[in-house]
Design a protein around this motif. Sequence first.
Motif: not given
Length: 407
Positions: A211-220, A238-241, A261-265, A267-275
Amino acid sequence: MRLGNLEIFTVGNPKPGRGGRYFLFVKATSACGVTGVGEAYAANVGPKVMEGVIKDVFERYFLNESPFQIESLFRRVYGSGFSQRPDITTMGAFSALEMCCWDIVGKALDKPVYMLLGGKVRDRLRCYTYLYPGDEQDAEQFYADAQMSAERAAELVEEGFSAVKFDPAGAYSAFGPDQPTPAVLERCEQFMQLIREAVGERADLLFGTHGQFTPSGALRLARRIEAFEPLWFEEPVPPDMPEAMAKVAANTDVPVAAGERLTTKYEFARLLSCNAASILQPDLGRSGGIFEGKKIAALAEVHHAQIAPHLYCGPIVAAANIQLATCIPNFLILESIGKMDGFHGELLREGFRWEEGYIIPPDSPGLGIELNEKVARAHPYNGNGLHLEMSREPVDFKHAQPADGAR
Protein backbone atom coordinates in the motif's frame (compact mmCIF):
# COMPACT_ATOMS: atom_id res chain seq x y z
CA MET A 1 -22.78 -26.42 26.49
CA ARG A 2 -21.37 -23.16 27.87
CA LEU A 3 -17.96 -21.47 27.61
CA GLY A 4 -16.26 -21.49 30.97
CA ASN A 5 -12.54 -20.74 30.77
CA LEU A 6 -9.97 -18.89 28.63
CA GLU A 7 -6.18 -19.14 28.37
CA ILE A 8 -3.98 -16.87 26.21
CA PHE A 9 -0.56 -17.78 24.81
CA THR A 10 1.66 -15.02 23.42
CA VAL A 11 4.33 -17.04 21.67
CA GLY A 12 7.63 -15.58 20.51
CA ASN A 13 8.53 -16.53 16.95
CA PRO A 14 12.24 -17.51 16.86
CA LYS A 15 14.52 -16.60 13.97
CA PRO A 16 14.06 -16.34 11.06
CA GLY A 17 10.73 -15.08 12.38
CA ARG A 18 8.58 -15.85 9.34
CA GLY A 19 5.02 -14.97 10.19
CA GLY A 20 5.73 -12.03 12.46
CA ARG A 21 7.36 -11.23 15.78
CA TYR A 22 4.96 -13.32 17.86
CA PHE A 23 1.69 -15.26 17.70
CA LEU A 24 -1.39 -14.68 19.86
CA PHE A 25 -3.16 -17.96 20.56
CA VAL A 26 -6.24 -18.51 22.72
CA LYS A 27 -7.74 -21.66 24.18
CA ALA A 28 -11.34 -21.72 25.38
CA THR A 29 -12.84 -24.57 27.36
CA SER A 30 -16.51 -25.39 27.72
CA ALA A 31 -18.02 -26.22 31.09
CA CYS A 32 -18.15 -29.87 30.01
CA GLY A 33 -14.45 -29.92 29.14
CA VAL A 34 -14.33 -29.53 25.36
CA THR A 35 -11.49 -27.23 24.27
CA GLY A 36 -11.08 -25.06 21.20
CA VAL A 37 -8.21 -22.92 19.95
CA GLY A 38 -8.02 -19.68 17.99
CA GLU A 39 -5.57 -16.99 16.96
CA ALA A 40 -5.68 -13.20 16.66
CA TYR A 41 -3.78 -11.47 13.87
CA ALA A 42 -2.22 -8.79 16.07
CA ALA A 43 -3.56 -5.28 15.67
CA ASN A 44 -2.04 -1.87 16.35
CA VAL A 45 -1.51 -2.32 20.10
CA GLY A 46 1.16 -4.20 22.02
CA PRO A 47 0.72 -7.85 22.98
CA LYS A 48 -0.05 -7.26 26.66
CA VAL A 49 -2.74 -4.77 25.76
CA MET A 50 -4.11 -7.15 23.13
CA GLU A 51 -4.22 -9.92 25.71
CA GLY A 52 -6.33 -7.59 27.86
CA VAL A 53 -8.66 -6.86 24.95
CA ILE A 54 -9.15 -10.56 24.27
CA LYS A 55 -9.81 -11.26 27.94
CA ASP A 56 -12.29 -8.39 28.19
CA VAL A 57 -14.19 -9.46 25.07
CA PHE A 58 -14.34 -13.03 26.33
CA GLU A 59 -15.58 -12.14 29.80
CA ARG A 60 -18.02 -9.52 28.54
CA TYR A 61 -19.61 -11.49 25.69
CA PHE A 62 -18.49 -15.15 25.54
CA LEU A 63 -18.30 -16.37 29.14
CA ASN A 64 -21.20 -18.70 30.02
CA GLU A 65 -22.54 -18.46 26.46
CA SER A 66 -23.02 -21.33 24.04
CA PRO A 67 -20.27 -21.70 21.42
CA PHE A 68 -23.05 -22.52 18.93
CA GLN A 69 -24.37 -18.92 19.08
CA ILE A 70 -21.75 -17.48 16.73
CA GLU A 71 -24.07 -15.09 14.89
CA SER A 72 -25.39 -13.59 18.12
CA LEU A 73 -21.90 -13.29 19.55
CA PHE A 74 -20.71 -11.43 16.43
CA ARG A 75 -23.55 -8.90 16.62
CA ARG A 76 -22.94 -8.21 20.30
CA VAL A 77 -19.21 -7.70 19.87
CA TYR A 78 -19.59 -5.75 16.61
CA GLY A 79 -21.98 -3.32 18.30
CA SER A 80 -19.97 -3.13 21.53
CA GLY A 81 -19.53 0.25 23.16
CA PHE A 82 -22.24 1.73 20.91
CA SER A 83 -19.83 1.53 17.97
CA GLN A 84 -21.46 -0.83 15.44
CA ARG A 85 -18.67 -0.33 12.91
CA PRO A 86 -15.52 -2.21 11.87
CA ASP A 87 -12.86 -2.00 14.58
CA ILE A 88 -9.66 -3.86 13.77
CA THR A 89 -8.57 -4.47 17.38
CA THR A 90 -11.93 -5.61 18.72
CA MET A 91 -12.52 -7.81 15.70
CA GLY A 92 -9.06 -9.31 16.06
CA ALA A 93 -10.05 -10.44 19.55
CA PHE A 94 -13.43 -11.67 18.33
CA SER A 95 -11.84 -13.56 15.43
CA ALA A 96 -9.65 -15.61 17.78
CA LEU A 97 -12.56 -16.42 20.08
CA GLU A 98 -14.85 -17.25 17.15
CA MET A 99 -12.32 -19.83 15.92
CA CYS A 100 -12.40 -21.39 19.40
CA CYS A 101 -16.17 -21.69 19.15
CA TRP A 102 -16.02 -23.43 15.78
CA ASP A 103 -13.32 -25.78 17.05
CA ILE A 104 -15.49 -26.71 20.04
CA VAL A 105 -18.65 -27.07 17.92
CA GLY A 106 -16.85 -29.28 15.40
CA LYS A 107 -15.47 -31.50 18.15
CA ALA A 108 -18.88 -31.72 19.84
CA LEU A 109 -20.47 -32.83 16.56
CA ASP A 110 -17.44 -34.89 15.44
CA LYS A 111 -17.21 -32.98 12.15
CA PRO A 112 -14.61 -30.73 10.50
CA VAL A 113 -15.76 -27.13 10.44
CA TYR A 114 -16.03 -27.16 6.64
CA MET A 115 -18.68 -29.89 6.85
CA LEU A 116 -20.80 -27.53 8.99
CA LEU A 117 -20.48 -24.68 6.47
CA GLY A 118 -21.67 -26.39 3.30
CA GLY A 119 -19.34 -29.33 2.93
CA LYS A 120 -16.16 -30.04 1.03
CA VAL A 121 -15.88 -28.37 -2.40
CA ARG A 122 -12.34 -29.54 -3.17
CA ASP A 123 -10.06 -32.26 -1.88
CA ARG A 124 -6.84 -30.25 -2.05
CA LEU A 125 -5.95 -26.58 -1.81
CA ARG A 126 -3.36 -24.96 -4.04
CA CYS A 127 -0.93 -22.83 -2.04
CA TYR A 128 1.93 -20.37 -2.52
CA THR A 129 4.81 -19.08 -0.45
CA TYR A 130 6.95 -15.97 -0.28
CA LEU A 131 10.48 -16.17 -1.60
CA TYR A 132 12.49 -16.44 1.61
CA PRO A 133 16.30 -16.69 1.73
CA GLY A 134 17.95 -20.01 2.43
CA ASP A 135 19.42 -20.74 5.84
CA GLU A 136 22.92 -19.78 4.70
CA GLN A 137 21.93 -16.64 2.76
CA ASP A 138 22.14 -13.08 4.01
CA ALA A 139 18.58 -11.74 4.20
CA GLU A 140 19.42 -8.13 3.34
CA GLN A 141 21.36 -9.19 0.27
CA PHE A 142 18.72 -11.72 -0.77
CA TYR A 143 15.80 -9.27 -0.77
CA ALA A 144 17.76 -6.82 -2.92
CA ASP A 145 19.07 -9.37 -5.42
CA ALA A 146 16.76 -10.39 -8.27
CA GLN A 147 19.01 -13.24 -9.37
CA MET A 148 19.02 -14.83 -5.92
CA SER A 149 15.22 -14.59 -5.80
CA ALA A 150 14.95 -16.13 -9.26
CA GLU A 151 17.13 -19.06 -8.22
CA ARG A 152 15.06 -19.58 -5.08
CA ALA A 153 11.85 -19.43 -7.12
CA ALA A 154 13.14 -22.13 -9.44
CA GLU A 155 13.99 -24.33 -6.44
CA LEU A 156 10.51 -23.93 -4.97
CA VAL A 157 8.85 -24.77 -8.26
CA GLU A 158 10.99 -27.92 -8.47
CA GLU A 159 9.74 -28.80 -4.99
CA GLY A 160 6.14 -28.54 -6.15
CA PHE A 161 4.93 -24.96 -5.70
CA SER A 162 3.01 -23.55 -8.65
CA ALA A 163 2.99 -19.95 -7.38
CA VAL A 164 5.45 -17.72 -5.53
CA LYS A 165 5.19 -14.21 -4.09
CA PHE A 166 7.77 -11.46 -3.68
CA ASP A 167 7.76 -7.73 -2.98
CA PRO A 168 10.81 -5.89 -4.33
CA ALA A 169 9.14 -2.46 -4.43
CA GLY A 170 11.09 -1.15 -1.47
CA ALA A 171 10.54 0.38 1.92
CA TYR A 172 7.23 1.72 3.16
CA SER A 173 6.37 4.04 6.02
CA ALA A 174 3.52 5.66 7.91
CA PHE A 175 4.01 8.73 5.68
CA GLY A 176 2.95 7.11 2.40
CA PRO A 177 1.65 6.82 -0.19
CA ASP A 178 4.50 7.86 -2.49
CA GLN A 179 5.63 7.68 -6.09
CA PRO A 180 8.03 4.89 -7.09
CA THR A 181 11.46 6.16 -8.06
CA PRO A 182 13.15 5.17 -11.35
CA ALA A 183 15.34 2.78 -9.35
CA VAL A 184 12.29 1.11 -7.80
CA LEU A 185 10.61 0.74 -11.19
CA GLU A 186 13.75 -0.77 -12.70
CA ARG A 187 14.28 -3.16 -9.79
CA CYS A 188 10.68 -4.40 -9.87
CA GLU A 189 10.83 -5.04 -13.60
CA GLN A 190 14.13 -6.88 -13.20
CA PHE A 191 12.70 -9.12 -10.47
CA MET A 192 9.70 -9.95 -12.63
CA GLN A 193 11.82 -10.68 -15.68
CA LEU A 194 14.40 -12.89 -13.98
CA ILE A 195 11.88 -14.84 -11.93
CA ARG A 196 9.67 -15.38 -14.98
CA GLU A 197 12.70 -16.61 -16.93
CA ALA A 198 13.62 -18.94 -14.07
CA VAL A 199 10.19 -20.59 -13.69
CA GLY A 200 8.80 -20.16 -17.19
CA GLU A 201 5.10 -20.96 -17.36
CA ARG A 202 5.30 -23.50 -14.55
CA ALA A 203 4.26 -21.04 -11.87
CA ASP A 204 2.23 -17.92 -11.24
CA LEU A 205 4.06 -14.83 -10.01
CA LEU A 206 2.36 -12.86 -7.25
CA PHE A 207 3.63 -9.30 -7.04
CA GLY A 208 3.33 -7.90 -3.54
CA THR A 209 3.38 -4.34 -2.30
CA HIS A 210 2.21 -2.90 1.00
CA GLY A 211 0.00 0.00 0.00
CA GLN A 212 2.93 2.38 -0.38
CA PHE A 213 2.01 4.01 -3.71
CA THR A 214 -0.43 6.62 -4.95
CA PRO A 215 -2.84 5.47 -7.67
CA SER A 216 -0.76 7.13 -10.39
CA GLY A 217 2.44 5.69 -8.94
CA ALA A 218 0.91 2.22 -8.74
CA LEU A 219 -0.11 2.45 -12.38
CA ARG A 220 3.40 3.45 -13.41
CA LEU A 221 4.62 0.31 -11.66
CA ALA A 222 1.86 -1.86 -13.11
CA ARG A 223 2.92 -0.90 -16.62
CA ARG A 224 6.45 -2.13 -15.90
CA ILE A 225 5.35 -5.57 -14.67
CA GLU A 226 2.22 -6.44 -16.65
CA ALA A 227 4.13 -7.92 -19.61
CA PHE A 228 5.22 -10.77 -17.31
CA GLU A 229 1.61 -11.79 -16.57
CA PRO A 230 1.57 -11.70 -12.76
CA LEU A 231 -1.43 -13.38 -11.19
CA TRP A 232 -1.97 -10.30 -9.08
CA PHE A 233 -0.77 -6.87 -7.97
CA GLU A 234 -1.27 -6.88 -4.21
CA GLU A 235 -2.51 -3.86 -2.25
CA PRO A 236 -1.03 -1.25 -4.62
CA VAL A 237 -2.40 1.69 -2.59
CA PRO A 238 -3.30 2.07 1.11
CA PRO A 239 -6.39 0.18 2.26
CA ASP A 240 -8.30 3.14 3.65
CA MET A 241 -9.72 4.49 0.37
CA PRO A 242 -11.04 1.75 -1.96
CA GLU A 243 -12.04 4.40 -4.49
CA ALA A 244 -8.33 5.12 -5.00
CA MET A 245 -7.57 1.43 -5.44
CA ALA A 246 -10.38 1.24 -7.97
CA LYS A 247 -8.51 3.72 -10.17
CA VAL A 248 -5.63 1.25 -10.32
CA ALA A 249 -7.86 -1.76 -10.98
CA ALA A 250 -9.65 0.05 -13.81
CA ASN A 251 -6.44 0.95 -15.62
CA THR A 252 -4.36 -2.22 -15.54
CA ASP A 253 -4.85 -5.72 -16.86
CA VAL A 254 -3.15 -7.17 -13.78
CA PRO A 255 -5.77 -8.39 -11.24
CA VAL A 256 -5.67 -6.38 -8.01
CA ALA A 257 -5.63 -8.36 -4.75
CA ALA A 258 -6.30 -6.77 -1.36
CA GLY A 259 -7.79 -7.28 2.06
CA GLU A 260 -5.24 -8.34 4.68
CA ARG A 261 -5.77 -5.07 6.59
CA LEU A 262 -9.56 -5.04 6.34
CA THR A 263 -12.07 -6.35 8.84
CA THR A 264 -15.66 -7.60 8.54
CA LYS A 265 -17.89 -7.99 5.51
CA TYR A 266 -18.65 -4.27 5.55
CA GLU A 267 -15.15 -3.20 4.54
CA PHE A 268 -14.92 -5.98 1.95
CA ALA A 269 -18.31 -4.95 0.56
CA ARG A 270 -16.92 -1.47 -0.09
CA LEU A 271 -13.93 -2.96 -1.88
CA LEU A 272 -16.26 -4.94 -4.14
CA SER A 273 -18.79 -2.17 -4.74
CA CYS A 274 -15.96 0.11 -5.90
CA ASN A 275 -14.57 -2.60 -8.22
CA ALA A 276 -11.28 -2.03 -6.39
CA ALA A 277 -10.14 -5.67 -6.29
CA SER A 278 -11.09 -8.95 -7.93
CA ILE A 279 -9.10 -11.13 -5.50
CA LEU A 280 -9.93 -10.73 -1.80
CA GLN A 281 -7.44 -11.65 0.92
CA PRO A 282 -9.22 -11.76 4.27
CA ASP A 283 -7.06 -12.72 7.22
CA LEU A 284 -9.38 -14.75 9.42
CA GLY A 285 -7.51 -13.69 12.55
CA ARG A 286 -8.56 -10.11 11.90
CA SER A 287 -11.51 -10.05 9.51
CA GLY A 288 -14.07 -11.59 11.86
CA GLY A 289 -13.32 -15.29 11.92
CA ILE A 290 -14.52 -18.24 9.89
CA PHE A 291 -18.24 -17.48 9.60
CA GLU A 292 -17.56 -13.87 8.64
CA GLY A 293 -15.06 -15.23 6.12
CA LYS A 294 -17.84 -17.37 4.64
CA LYS A 295 -19.98 -14.24 4.26
CA ILE A 296 -17.11 -12.33 2.65
CA ALA A 297 -16.69 -15.20 0.21
CA ALA A 298 -20.41 -15.10 -0.61
CA LEU A 299 -20.21 -11.35 -1.31
CA ALA A 300 -17.22 -12.01 -3.56
CA GLU A 301 -19.03 -14.84 -5.32
CA VAL A 302 -21.84 -12.59 -6.57
CA HIS A 303 -19.23 -10.15 -7.91
CA HIS A 304 -17.31 -13.00 -9.63
CA ALA A 305 -14.36 -12.25 -7.34
CA GLN A 306 -12.10 -14.88 -5.78
CA ILE A 307 -10.76 -15.59 -2.30
CA ALA A 308 -7.08 -16.03 -1.44
CA PRO A 309 -6.92 -16.18 2.39
CA HIS A 310 -4.06 -14.15 3.86
CA LEU A 311 -1.56 -15.62 6.30
CA TYR A 312 1.24 -13.83 8.06
CA CYS A 313 0.85 -15.17 11.57
CA GLY A 314 0.69 -18.60 13.14
CA PRO A 315 -0.67 -22.05 12.34
CA ILE A 316 -4.11 -21.64 13.92
CA VAL A 317 -5.12 -18.92 11.46
CA ALA A 318 -3.68 -21.23 8.79
CA ALA A 319 -5.99 -24.00 10.02
CA ALA A 320 -8.99 -21.65 9.92
CA ASN A 321 -8.06 -20.58 6.39
CA ILE A 322 -7.99 -24.23 5.33
CA GLN A 323 -11.46 -24.85 6.74
CA LEU A 324 -12.88 -21.84 4.89
CA ALA A 325 -11.08 -22.54 1.61
CA THR A 326 -12.32 -26.12 1.57
CA CYS A 327 -16.01 -25.14 1.60
CA ILE A 328 -16.23 -22.14 -0.78
CA PRO A 329 -16.65 -22.31 -4.55
CA ASN A 330 -14.59 -19.20 -5.36
CA PHE A 331 -11.35 -20.17 -3.63
CA LEU A 332 -8.26 -19.23 -5.65
CA ILE A 333 -5.11 -20.01 -3.67
CA LEU A 334 -3.94 -20.33 -0.08
CA GLU A 335 -1.04 -18.43 1.46
CA SER A 336 1.49 -20.76 3.07
CA ILE A 337 4.65 -19.98 4.99
CA GLY A 338 6.98 -22.34 3.21
CA LYS A 339 5.49 -25.80 3.52
CA MET A 340 3.99 -24.92 6.92
CA ASP A 341 6.84 -26.77 8.57
CA GLY A 342 9.57 -25.28 10.79
CA PHE A 343 8.26 -23.55 13.92
CA HIS A 344 4.73 -23.49 12.53
CA GLY A 345 4.82 -27.27 12.39
CA GLU A 346 6.40 -27.59 15.83
CA LEU A 347 3.50 -25.64 17.38
CA LEU A 348 1.06 -28.38 16.37
CA ARG A 349 0.85 -31.92 17.67
CA GLU A 350 0.44 -33.04 14.08
CA GLY A 351 1.46 -30.73 11.26
CA PHE A 352 -0.31 -29.84 8.03
CA ARG A 353 -0.32 -32.25 5.13
CA TRP A 354 1.51 -30.57 2.22
CA GLU A 355 1.75 -32.46 -1.08
CA GLU A 356 3.35 -31.11 -4.27
CA GLY A 357 2.14 -27.54 -3.86
CA TYR A 358 -1.20 -28.40 -2.25
CA ILE A 359 -2.45 -28.59 1.33
CA ILE A 360 -4.82 -31.48 2.01
CA PRO A 361 -7.79 -30.56 4.24
CA PRO A 362 -7.90 -32.66 7.43
CA ASP A 363 -10.78 -35.02 8.19
CA SER A 364 -10.51 -34.65 11.96
CA PRO A 365 -13.18 -32.63 13.80
CA GLY A 366 -13.15 -28.91 14.50
CA LEU A 367 -10.18 -27.03 13.06
CA GLY A 368 -8.39 -30.32 12.55
CA ILE A 369 -5.36 -29.38 14.66
CA GLU A 370 -4.17 -29.52 18.24
CA LEU A 371 -1.89 -26.86 19.71
CA ASN A 372 1.32 -28.24 21.20
CA GLU A 373 1.07 -26.31 24.45
CA LYS A 374 4.47 -27.49 25.65
CA VAL A 375 6.16 -25.80 22.67
CA ALA A 376 3.97 -22.70 23.02
CA ARG A 377 4.83 -22.31 26.70
CA ALA A 378 8.53 -22.82 26.00
CA HIS A 379 8.60 -19.76 23.69
CA PRO A 380 6.97 -16.87 25.57
CA TYR A 381 7.19 -13.39 24.07
CA ASN A 382 8.09 -10.86 26.73
CA GLY A 383 8.66 -7.78 24.60
CA ASN A 384 6.32 -4.94 23.74
CA GLY A 385 6.81 -4.65 20.00
CA LEU A 386 4.00 -4.85 17.51
CA HIS A 387 3.50 -7.96 15.41
CA LEU A 388 4.46 -5.93 12.31
CA GLU A 389 5.65 -2.33 12.13
CA MET A 390 6.05 0.38 9.52
CA SER A 391 8.82 2.94 9.51
CA ARG A 392 7.96 5.94 11.68
CA GLU A 393 9.86 8.28 9.41
CA PRO A 394 9.35 9.14 5.72
CA VAL A 395 11.24 6.89 3.34
CA ASP A 396 14.68 8.10 2.30
CA PHE A 397 14.35 7.24 -1.37
CA LYS A 398 17.98 7.94 -2.15
CA HIS A 399 19.12 5.11 0.13
CA ALA A 400 16.01 2.92 0.36
CA GLN A 401 16.35 -0.81 -0.25
CA PRO A 402 13.77 -3.59 -0.35
CA ALA A 403 12.46 -4.22 3.15
CA ASP A 404 14.68 -6.72 4.98
CA GLY A 405 12.65 -9.77 5.87
CA ALA A 406 9.84 -8.63 3.59
CA ARG A 407 6.97 -10.89 4.58
